[in-house]
Design a protein around this motif. Structure first.
Motif, PDB file in Angstrom:
ATOM      1  N   GLU A  13      -3.192   6.638  -6.970  1.00 44.54           N
ATOM      2  CA  GLU A  13      -3.200   7.481  -8.165  1.00 44.54           C
ATOM      3  C   GLU A  13      -4.443   7.180  -9.007  1.00 44.54           C
ATOM      4  O   GLU A  13      -4.898   6.037  -9.059  1.00 44.54           O
ATOM      5  CB  GLU A  13      -1.946   7.220  -9.011  1.00 44.54           C
ATOM      6  N   PRO A  14      -4.958   8.210  -9.690  1.00 43.59           N
ATOM      7  CA  PRO A  14      -6.137   7.978 -10.544  1.00 43.59           C
ATOM      8  C   PRO A  14      -5.835   6.936 -11.633  1.00 43.59           C
ATOM      9  O   PRO A  14      -4.756   6.917 -12.197  1.00 43.59           O
ATOM     10  CB  PRO A  14      -6.396   9.346 -11.189  1.00 43.59           C
ATOM     11  N   GLU A  62       0.818  -1.213   0.000  1.00 45.60           N
ATOM     12  CA  GLU A  62       0.000   0.000   0.000  1.00 45.60           C
ATOM     13  C   GLU A  62       0.852   1.264   0.000  1.00 45.60           C
ATOM     14  O   GLU A  62       0.418   2.303  -0.481  1.00 45.60           O
ATOM     15  CB  GLU A  62      -0.930   0.013   1.214  1.00 45.60           C
ATOM     16  N   VAL A  63       2.054   1.170   0.550  1.00 44.29           N
ATOM     17  CA  VAL A  63       2.927   2.332   0.644  1.00 44.29           C
ATOM     18  C   VAL A  63       3.811   2.473  -0.592  1.00 44.29           C
ATOM     19  O   VAL A  63       4.022   3.577  -1.085  1.00 44.29           O
ATOM     20  CB  VAL A  63       3.798   2.247   1.922  1.00 44.29           C
ATOM     21  N   VAL A  64       4.321   1.379  -1.128  1.00 40.31           N
ATOM     22  CA  VAL A  64       5.295   1.471  -2.221  1.00 40.31           C
ATOM     23  C   VAL A  64       4.655   1.491  -3.615  1.00 40.31           C
ATOM     24  O   VAL A  64       5.313   1.891  -4.570  1.00 40.31           O
ATOM     25  CB  VAL A  64       6.356   0.349  -2.159  1.00 40.31           C
ATOM     26  N   PRO A  74      -2.744   2.536 -17.632  1.00 40.87           N
ATOM     27  CA  PRO A  74      -2.462   3.781 -16.914  1.00 40.87           C
ATOM     28  C   PRO A  74      -1.005   4.266 -17.042  1.00 40.87           C
ATOM     29  O   PRO A  74      -0.737   5.452 -16.888  1.00 40.87           O
ATOM     30  CB  PRO A  74      -2.782   3.454 -15.460  1.00 40.87           C
ATOM     31  N   ILE A  75      -0.073   3.374 -17.317  1.00 35.12           N
ATOM     32  CA  ILE A  75       1.328   3.803 -17.480  1.00 35.12           C
ATOM     33  C   ILE A  75       1.717   3.880 -18.955  1.00 35.12           C
ATOM     34  O   ILE A  75       2.889   4.007 -19.287  1.00 35.12           O
ATOM     35  CB  ILE A  75       2.303   2.891 -16.703  1.00 35.12           C
ATOM     36  N   SER A  76       0.730   3.768 -19.830  1.00 35.25           N
ATOM     37  CA  SER A  76       0.910   3.860 -21.286  1.00 35.25           C
ATOM     38  C   SER A  76       1.817   2.774 -21.848  1.00 35.25           C
ATOM     39  O   SER A  76       2.567   3.007 -22.797  1.00 35.25           O
ATOM     40  CB  SER A  76       1.454   5.250 -21.669  1.00 35.25           C
TER      41      SER A  76
END
Length: 175
Positions: free
Chosen positions: A48-49, A41-43, A145-147
């Motif tokens: 992010e949308p 959950e942290v890393v 989402p990261i293209s």
């Protein structure tokens, strides 16, 4: 006289302590799931949308699947790394286990750990992060989402015998 391996002895010890009860996963104990989930959950950029959450990216199930089939030495090292992460806050002024810290305190602790002189601590955090990111970004739900368009020519996914075996174990276990 029968001798126990170190892994067998630790597994017996943890089982007797009630920590090693595996219910939902084949490799992880419930306490390890809680710790690794808190770390992920942290890393990972799950806030992010458009980025998938841990469930959608199937992070814990894929980690469990991958670690279930590796050698005992690697399994033991990963169990040890998760346990070290869980108890590290106690050595850095927090009176709580890693999985019980707030998200903000976990983030602050990981930033502090990045500057530590301890090679072991940096190795634990770095290797856990590497594996979690590998599983997260290897899932199709994170590609758009990261293209990332996906593999060249978009070949169909081919499952290994180990993955097929793991899925059969899941099906048999859930019946």
């Amino acid at each position: 006289m029968y001798s126990f391996s170190r892994k067998s002895f630790l597994a017996l010890l943890l089982f007797c302590a009630g920590i090693k009860s595996k219910i939902r996963y084949f490799y992880f104990s419930d306490s390890e799931v809680k710790t690794v989930t808190a770390f992920a959950e942290v890393v990972l950029p799950i806030a992010e949308p458009e980025m998938p959450n841990l469930e959608k990216a199937d992070v814990m199930r894929r980690l469990d699947e991958e670690l279930y089939f590796v050698s005992e030495e690697i399994q033991e090292d990963f169990h040890s790394a998760v346990m070290v992460l869980e108890y590290l806050p106690l050595f850095y002024g927090n009176f709580s286990l890693f999985s019980n810290l707030s998200k903000e305190k976990r983030e602050t602790l990981l930033i502090e750990l990045a500057d530590t002189d301890s090679d072991i601590v940096r190795a634990v955090v770095g290797n856990l992060k590497l594996l979690v990111c590998l599983v997260y970004y290897g899932h199709k739900s994170s590609w758009a989402p990261i293209s990332y368009p996906g593999p060249f020519a978009n070949p169909p996914e081919k499952w290994s015998e180990a993955r097929i075996h793991y899925q059969n174990l899941l099906k048999g276990r859930e019946l």
